[in-house]
Design a protein around this motif. Structure first.
Motif, short mmCIF file in Angstrom:
data_model
loop_
_atom_site.label_atom_id
_atom_site.label_comp_id
_atom_site.label_asym_id
_atom_site.label_seq_id
_atom_site.Cartn_x
_atom_site.Cartn_y
_atom_site.Cartn_z
N VAL A 1 0.84 -1.21 0.00
CA VAL A 1 0.00 0.00 0.00
C VAL A 1 0.87 1.25 0.00
N LEU A 2 2.16 1.12 0.32
CA LEU A 2 3.06 2.26 0.29
C LEU A 2 3.16 2.85 -1.12
N ARG A 3 2.89 2.03 -2.12
CA ARG A 3 2.93 2.50 -3.52
C ARG A 3 1.88 3.58 -3.78
N GLU A 4 0.88 3.66 -2.92
CA GLU A 4 -0.21 4.63 -3.10
C GLU A 4 0.10 5.99 -2.47
N LEU A 5 1.18 6.10 -1.70
CA LEU A 5 1.52 7.37 -1.06
C LEU A 5 1.94 8.40 -2.10
N PRO A 6 1.62 9.67 -1.88
CA PRO A 6 1.90 10.70 -2.89
C PRO A 6 3.38 10.90 -3.19
N ASP A 7 4.27 10.61 -2.23
CA ASP A 7 5.70 10.83 -2.48
C ASP A 7 6.42 9.55 -2.92
N PHE A 8 5.65 8.46 -3.23
CA PHE A 8 6.25 7.20 -3.66
C PHE A 8 6.93 7.34 -5.02
N ARG A 9 8.10 6.74 -5.13
CA ARG A 9 8.77 6.59 -6.42
C ARG A 9 9.53 5.27 -6.41
N LEU A 10 9.60 4.62 -7.53
CA LEU A 10 10.32 3.36 -7.63
C LEU A 10 11.75 3.66 -8.01
N VAL A 11 12.69 3.20 -7.17
CA VAL A 11 14.11 3.42 -7.40
C VAL A 11 14.67 2.14 -8.01
N PRO A 12 15.19 2.18 -9.23
CA PRO A 12 15.68 0.97 -9.89
C PRO A 12 16.82 0.31 -9.11
N ALA A 13 16.90 -1.00 -9.23
CA ALA A 13 17.99 -1.75 -8.60
C ALA A 13 19.32 -1.26 -9.17
N ALA A 14 20.33 -1.22 -8.33
CA ALA A 14 21.65 -0.77 -8.75
C ALA A 14 22.27 -1.72 -9.75
N LYS A 15 21.85 -2.98 -9.70
CA LYS A 15 22.45 -3.99 -10.58
C LYS A 15 21.60 -4.27 -11.81
N ASP A 16 20.66 -3.38 -12.15
CA ASP A 16 19.83 -3.58 -13.36
C ASP A 16 20.66 -3.35 -14.60
#
Length: 139
Positions: free
Chosen positions: A124-139
């Motif tokens: 549910v944290l994905r629904e917070l207004p300041d949420f952003r997905l930070v890509p894996a460092a090893k992508d």
């Protein structure tokens, strides 16, 4: 045969949930390695930052302080806040659906390992207004 890439997971191996207050890298979760009964990961809180009062309906949480110092609040059975100073080695148990918050009061980053049971309340944290997905460092 066990896929070791799913069994041995470092926080930089996975995408993280980024927020204004810090980040959560889920290293154990159904979507990461098939864990069914719990999920967990590493939380990084910069100095002076923390997550505000919230709860996880239907889930328990364990918070283990890896490094740094802060204040942890967990509500008691009557809903009154109980606050304690916490540091490395401290384990905090958050009973099912109980409100809680963490604040890094130190001058260094604070790192926690959190476990949710059952898995899922962290999504549910994905629904917070300041949420952003930070890509894996090893992508």
């Amino acid at each position: 045969m066990t896929d070791k890439s799913k069994v041995f997971v470092y926080p930089e191996d996975v995408s993280a949930f980024g927020f204004d207050w810090g980040r959560l890298a889920l290293t154990v979760a159904p979507e990461v390695n098939g864990a069914e009964r719990f999920s967990g990961g590493v939380v990084d809180l910069p100095s002076g930052q923390g997550h505000t009062r919230h709860n996880h309906p239907g889930a328990e949480e364990i918070i283990f302080v890896i490094s740094g110092h802060g204040e942890q609040m967990v509500e008691d059975e009557q809903g009154d806040p109980v606050v304690a100073k916490v540091g490395p080695g401290c384990t905090i148990y958050v009973p099912e659906s109980r409100f809680h918050s963490t604040l890094n009061t130190g001058d260094q980053p604070m790192q926690l390992f959190v476990v949710y049971s059952p898995a899922g309340p962290e999504l549910v944290l994905r629904e917070l207004p300041d949420f952003r997905l930070v890509p894996a460092a090893k992508d």
